[in-house]
Design an enzyme around this catalytic site. Sequence first.
Site, PDB file in Angstrom:
ATOM      1  N   LYS A  94       0.829  -1.209   0.000  1.00 29.94           N
ATOM      2  CA  LYS A  94       0.000   0.000   0.000  1.00 29.94           C
ATOM      3  C   LYS A  94       0.864   1.259   0.000  1.00 29.94           C
ATOM      4  O   LYS A  94       0.543   2.243  -0.653  1.00 29.94           O
ATOM      5  CB  LYS A  94      -0.966  -0.004   1.192  1.00 29.94           C
ATOM      6  CG  LYS A  94      -2.069  -1.052   1.041  1.00 29.94           C
ATOM      7  CD  LYS A  94      -3.125  -0.959   2.121  1.00 29.94           C
ATOM      8  CE  LYS A  94      -4.244  -1.960   1.847  1.00 29.94           C
ATOM      9  NZ  LYS A  94      -5.265  -1.988   2.885  1.00 29.94           N
ATOM     10  N   LYS A 119     -10.536  -3.512  -3.703  1.00 35.00           N
ATOM     11  CA  LYS A 119     -11.263  -2.283  -4.069  1.00 35.00           C
ATOM     12  C   LYS A 119     -10.323  -1.214  -4.567  1.00 35.00           C
ATOM     13  O   LYS A 119     -10.731  -0.278  -5.237  1.00 35.00           O
ATOM     14  CB  LYS A 119     -12.098  -1.777  -2.904  1.00 35.00           C
ATOM     15  CG  LYS A 119     -11.283  -1.327  -1.739  1.00 35.00           C
ATOM     16  CD  LYS A 119     -12.171  -0.811  -0.668  1.00 35.00           C
ATOM     17  CE  LYS A 119     -11.497  -0.774   0.677  1.00 35.00           C
ATOM     18  NZ  LYS A 119     -10.788  -1.953   1.103  1.00 35.00           N
ATOM     19  N   LYS A 150      -4.770  -9.996  -6.094  1.00 34.12           N
ATOM     20  CA  LYS A 150      -6.037 -10.309  -5.428  1.00 34.12           C
ATOM     21  C   LYS A 150      -7.099  -9.279  -5.816  1.00 34.12           C
ATOM     22  O   LYS A 150      -6.765  -8.107  -6.087  1.00 34.12           O
ATOM     23  CB  LYS A 150      -5.871 -10.366  -3.910  1.00 34.12           C
ATOM     24  CG  LYS A 150      -5.652  -9.031  -3.242  1.00 34.12           C
ATOM     25  CD  LYS A 150      -5.963  -9.092  -1.745  1.00 34.12           C
ATOM     26  CE  LYS A 150      -6.000  -7.677  -1.164  1.00 34.12           C
ATOM     27  NZ  LYS A 150      -6.715  -7.508   0.057  1.00 34.12           N
TER      28      LYS A 150
HETATM   29  N1  AQP Z   1      -9.428 -10.950  -2.971  1.00 38.38           N
HETATM   30  C1  AQP Z   1      -9.708 -11.491  -1.800  1.00 38.38           C
HETATM   31  N2  AQP Z   1      -9.876 -12.826  -1.672  1.00 38.38           N
HETATM   32  C2  AQP Z   1     -10.194 -13.377  -0.493  1.00 38.38           C
HETATM   33  N3  AQP Z   1     -10.380 -12.655   0.636  1.00 38.38           N
HETATM   34  C3  AQP Z   1     -10.225 -11.327   0.562  1.00 38.38           C
HETATM   35  N4  AQP Z   1     -10.347 -10.331   1.476  1.00 38.38           N
HETATM   36  C4  AQP Z   1     -10.107  -9.143   0.875  1.00 38.38           C
HETATM   37  N5  AQP Z   1      -9.824  -9.330  -0.425  1.00 38.38           N
HETATM   38  C5  AQP Z   1      -9.886 -10.665  -0.652  1.00 38.38           C
HETATM   39  C6  AQP Z   1     -10.697 -10.550   2.862  1.00 38.38           C
HETATM   40  O1  AQP Z   1     -11.787  -9.689   3.173  1.00 38.38           O
HETATM   41  C7  AQP Z   1     -11.747  -9.405   4.564  1.00 38.38           C
HETATM   42  C8  AQP Z   1     -11.998  -7.948   4.801  1.00 38.38           C
HETATM   43  O2  AQP Z   1     -10.848  -7.254   4.402  1.00 38.38           O
HETATM   44  P1  AQP Z   1     -10.616  -5.747   4.597  1.00 38.38           P
HETATM   45  O3  AQP Z   1     -11.621  -5.068   5.366  1.00 38.38           O
HETATM   46  O4  AQP Z   1      -9.184  -5.568   5.008  1.00 38.38           O
HETATM   47  O5  AQP Z   1     -10.832  -5.387   3.151  1.00 38.38           O
HETATM   48  P2  AQP Z   1      -9.710  -4.974   2.289  1.00 38.38           P
HETATM   49  O6  AQP Z   1      -8.514  -5.886   2.448  1.00 38.38           O
HETATM   50  O7  AQP Z   1      -9.550  -3.531   2.620  1.00 38.38           O
HETATM   51  O8  AQP Z   1     -10.326  -5.207   0.931  1.00 38.38           O
HETATM   52  P3  AQP Z   1      -9.494  -4.866  -0.254  1.00 38.38           P
HETATM   53  O9  AQP Z   1     -10.399  -4.704  -1.367  1.00 38.38           O
HETATM   54  O10 AQP Z   1      -8.401  -5.848  -0.394  1.00 38.38           O
HETATM   55  O11 AQP Z   1      -8.901  -3.450   0.149  1.00 38.38           O
HETATM   56  P4  AQP Z   1      -7.518  -2.826  -0.184  1.00 38.38           P
HETATM   57  O12 AQP Z   1      -7.561  -2.565  -1.641  1.00 38.38           O
HETATM   58  O13 AQP Z   1      -7.530  -1.580   0.636  1.00 38.38           O
HETATM   59  O14 AQP Z   1      -6.454  -3.795   0.214  1.00 38.38           O
HETATM   60  C9  AQP Z   1     -10.368  -9.872   5.069  1.00 38.38           C
HETATM   61  O15 AQP Z   1     -10.524 -11.066   5.802  1.00 38.38           O
HETATM   62  C10 AQP Z   1      -9.611 -10.129   3.810  1.00 38.38           C
HETATM   63  O16 AQP Z   1      -8.674 -11.176   3.983  1.00 38.38           O
END
Ligand code: AQP
Length: 339
Positions: free
Chosen positions: A116, A202, A199
């Site tokens: 990030k 968002k 992965k």
């Molecule tokens: N691609 C994925 N496959 C499986 N599990 C996933 N999680 C996130 N992306 C995947 C799981 O979702 C849960 C919530 O995660 P979070 O609140 O940390 O969401 P996030 O990681 O912010 O989602 P993003 O889209 O991945 O955000 P960014 O882009 O900010 O990194 C967790 O249990 C996570 O493992």
Amino acid sequence: MSAPQRVLSGIQPTSASFHLGNYLGAVKQWVALQDEHEVFYFLADLHSLTLEPPEPAALTQRSRQAAAQLIAAGVDPERSAIFLQSHVAGHTQLTWVLECLTGYGEAGRMTQFKDKAARGALDRVSVGLFTYPILQAADILIYQAHLVPVGDDQRQHIELTRNLAQRFNGRYGETFVVPEAFTPPSAARILDLQDPTSKMSKSLPDAGTLNLLDPASALVKKIKRATTDSETEIRYDPKTKPGVSNLLAILSAVTGDPIDGLVAGFAGQGYGALKTAVADAVAAFAEPFAKRVTELMADPAELDRILAAGADRARPVAERTVADVYTKVGFVPPLSRSV
Ligand code: AQP
């Protein structure tokens, strides 16, 4: 009979909609685990400030919308404590002690921070993003959780949490349960539809992300445009066929049909048939989900009541752990504290 194991997990209210990776990697397990465990699920609103802080009104709206999505996905507020992280002060109170046990180099090795941080100019990367995994460790340890249902991307953070628990226990005596990550066998890492080596996330361009609140037509369009490969055979081989394998993993996770059976069923058919099946399955899940979220969002006062009741269940557990930790490190107990 032994006491049920405790489960803890969280999700950030950082976008208007959960994506399919969030659901299949995490929330789907949350629903299954609530039957036989004591569960605490929180909306990580504190964590949501670690990147570019959202507009305050948007954060408020997304926090309620995240609660609505958990309920629409099947998390039952009667059986599960659903609450906002900012409603339980213990998370940040415990974080400070854990931060003082964490090495600077140790925190710097967290790959999510490195990924990030690499996306933003360094002077715009906040200290909060750096210390995010330690707040996450506090989120987990404060509830003495045994199991943490998360996607594969969170494994390193759970490892740090385990190390911090063991370090504290070693120095101050048995205090924390050392938790285990609980990741789904096939849906641990749902990949981006356009770039199936990353992965689904968002923060990647929208075309590769299946947001559950997207209209069905948009979901179908994204799936039809998913990157595959130059072959024609439908085979599960994540190394050489990441796009096709990702579509098979999604279909399997959404329908509950094992991947082997799906592959056999597609024998002699092309990628178009696979994409149609995935699009149908995802739309069949997402349409009623979105409808239910709209219904729940029509009554924000009820969502706030659910979140308040969840925090009331979480707070005493958190306060007990903080009191124990503060006493063990040697802080003089305040006379007004009962524990
Ligand atoms: N691609 C994925 N496959 C499986 N599990 C996933 N999680 C996130 N992306 C995947 C799981 O979702 C849960 C919530 O995660 P979070 O609140 O940390 O969401 P996030 O990681 O912010 O989602 P993003 O889209 O991945 O955000 P960014 O882009 O900010 O990194 C967790 O249990 C996570 O493992």
